[in-house]
Design a protein around this motif. Sequence first.
Motif, PDB file in Angstrom:
ATOM      1  N   ILE A  64      24.620  39.680  -7.969  1.00 29.61           N
ATOM      2  CA  ILE A  64      24.388  38.577  -7.478  1.00 29.61           C
ATOM      3  C   ILE A  64      25.837  38.377  -5.879  1.00 29.61           C
ATOM      4  O   ILE A  64      25.537  38.439  -4.891  1.00 29.61           O
ATOM      5  CB  ILE A  64      25.150  37.318  -8.010  1.00 29.61           C
ATOM      6  CG1 ILE A  64      23.945  37.776  -9.106  1.00 29.61           C
ATOM      7  CG2 ILE A  64      25.516  36.283  -7.716  1.00 29.61           C
ATOM      8  CD1 ILE A  64      24.242  36.143 -10.171  1.00 29.61           C
ATOM      9  N   GLU A  67      24.267  40.319  -2.739  1.00 33.51           N
ATOM     10  CA  GLU A  67      23.897  39.862  -2.253  1.00 33.51           C
ATOM     11  C   GLU A  67      24.142  38.965  -1.566  1.00 33.51           C
ATOM     12  O   GLU A  67      23.780  38.896  -0.883  1.00 33.51           O
ATOM     13  CB  GLU A  67      22.327  39.501  -3.530  1.00 33.51           C
ATOM     14  CG  GLU A  67      21.079  38.696  -2.728  1.00 33.51           C
ATOM     15  CD  GLU A  67      20.049  38.682  -3.945  1.00 33.51           C
ATOM     16  OE1 GLU A  67      19.919  36.722  -4.070  1.00 33.51           O
ATOM     17  OE2 GLU A  67      19.727  38.691  -4.686  1.00 33.51           O
ATOM     18  N   GLU A  68      24.721  38.104  -2.315  1.00 36.24           N
ATOM     19  CA  GLU A  68      25.624  36.663  -2.005  1.00 36.24           C
ATOM     20  C   GLU A  68      26.601  36.672  -1.540  1.00 36.24           C
ATOM     21  O   GLU A  68      27.511  36.351   0.413  1.00 36.24           O
ATOM     22  CB  GLU A  68      25.648  35.346  -3.633  1.00 36.24           C
ATOM     23  CG  GLU A  68      23.716  35.285  -4.097  1.00 36.24           C
ATOM     24  CD  GLU A  68      24.647  33.610  -4.051  1.00 36.24           C
ATOM     25  OE1 GLU A  68      25.113  33.591  -5.151  1.00 36.24           O
ATOM     26  OE2 GLU A  68      23.461  33.729  -5.582  1.00 36.24           O
ATOM     27  N   PHE A  96      27.841  29.838  -4.130  1.00 40.75           N
ATOM     28  CA  PHE A  96      27.507  30.801  -5.052  1.00 40.75           C
ATOM     29  C   PHE A  96      27.054  30.776  -6.358  1.00 40.75           C
ATOM     30  O   PHE A  96      27.741  29.531  -7.244  1.00 40.75           O
ATOM     31  CB  PHE A  96      28.508  31.908  -4.948  1.00 40.75           C
ATOM     32  CG  PHE A  96      29.183  32.007  -3.730  1.00 40.75           C
ATOM     33  CD1 PHE A  96      28.072  32.781  -2.980  1.00 40.75           C
ATOM     34  CD2 PHE A  96      30.961  32.003  -3.338  1.00 40.75           C
ATOM     35  CE1 PHE A  96      28.807  32.947  -1.553  1.00 40.75           C
ATOM     36  CE2 PHE A  96      31.295  32.802  -2.600  1.00 40.75           C
ATOM     37  CZ  PHE A  96      30.207  32.937  -1.338  1.00 40.75           C
ATOM     38  N   ARG A  97      25.941  31.608  -7.384  1.00 38.62           N
ATOM     39  CA  ARG A  97      25.139  31.483  -8.154  1.00 38.62           C
ATOM     40  C   ARG A  97      26.330  31.476  -8.885  1.00 38.62           C
ATOM     41  O   ARG A  97      26.293  31.243  -9.857  1.00 38.62           O
ATOM     42  CB  ARG A  97      24.497  32.294  -8.109  1.00 38.62           C
ATOM     43  CG  ARG A  97      23.113  31.578  -7.761  1.00 38.62           C
ATOM     44  CD  ARG A  97      21.704  32.390  -7.669  1.00 38.62           C
ATOM     45  NE  ARG A  97      22.102  33.814  -7.594  1.00 38.62           N
ATOM     46  CZ  ARG A  97      21.442  35.208  -7.269  1.00 38.62           C
ATOM     47  NH1 ARG A  97      20.561  35.442  -8.059  1.00 38.62           N
ATOM     48  NH2 ARG A  97      21.349  35.848  -5.764  1.00 38.62           N
TER      49      ARG A  97
END
Length: 385
Positions: A64, A67-68, A96-97
Amino acid sequence: MKIVDFTITRFQFGRDRTIGDSQVRATSANVAAIELIDQNGRVGLGFVQALFQSLPSHDEIVRIFTEEVWPGLQGQSPLALIHRVNRPRGGRQRSFRLPFEEALQVALWDLAAKQVDMPLHKLLGGQRDRVRAYASGLDFHLSDHEFCELFGAADALGYAGFKIKVGHPDFERDLHRLDLLRQTVRVGAPVMIDANEAWGAKEAAVKIEAICRAGHELLWVEDPILRNDFDGLRLLRNSLPWTLINSGEYLDAAGKRQLMLAGATDILNVHGQVTDVMRTGWLAAELGIPVSLGNTFLEVGVHMACALPEVEWLEYSFQNFEHLIEQPIEIRDGWAYAPSRPGHGLTLSQAARSQWSCPTVLAEEQIGRGPDNIRIALSRAGTPG
């Protein structure tokens, strides 16, 4: 110097006590250390914390992050990033996740300060290196015995003030806890209470007056009602001249600005996002509003506290995280001291990396308990536990 690499280390362990307030409780720590690395091998350290649920596995956190987050960091200067103003629009305005935001601000400021070889509080413009520290129990779910043991230990260590959790459905229990605190800590020590938005405005006024009639002096009442009830907070400020209202903890930077401009708090409560804290702290200084530093991971907030002239207090809650780093923030005789080392002065412990890292997600019954930092602190001070 540009950012060229990163490392993530995941931790999961049991807390040394149940922490919480009138709304939440937690028995385990779920943490990931993010280290940003520049071309010269300098490292900026920040921590991601999930309070009430597990973080994903190490590999998923890395996926994650890659990617982010990483595309916006790779090849960038931390000095440029900490001062950058973004104005996201439409679908770009999203979180963000995982809760990376605070960890990133702390890591970037740490790395930027190291690149110019300055302690963070000096880079932020600080002219002092210490601030008063108060002991905060996160004590709502403790038994009376555990409550007295915790605050008795804090008093033995010389903390300058004490904050307890209130907002119990049985108000007599809140009064009882205040009585216990008065019996446990030294006479005349400042006392604060934190209701974590448990009350309505009129209810809060009635209960705070009852606390006063019961003989308890309060330095401040923290988050007595909903964060955005500015009318209610103003009502409390005006109707309770003998104590202060401390609010803003749950608001973002824009919300803190609205809170202050509405005249709805006596003290602004800020936390760990360095850039946001400094920006709202500057506005508080312009408006003449005092600032308090709430809980920040491993007390990194001491740097912002020393840099902002309106800050008088730093919160310390005896959370068992200190085994994760080589040298914790020094708190002595009621004062927290900002390290003179470059950056924020915290370095991930090699022992923690090898002994406490937990790359996979553990079930609750598999989690081992972390060290008891209250006992460790008492031992260091030479005080019987």
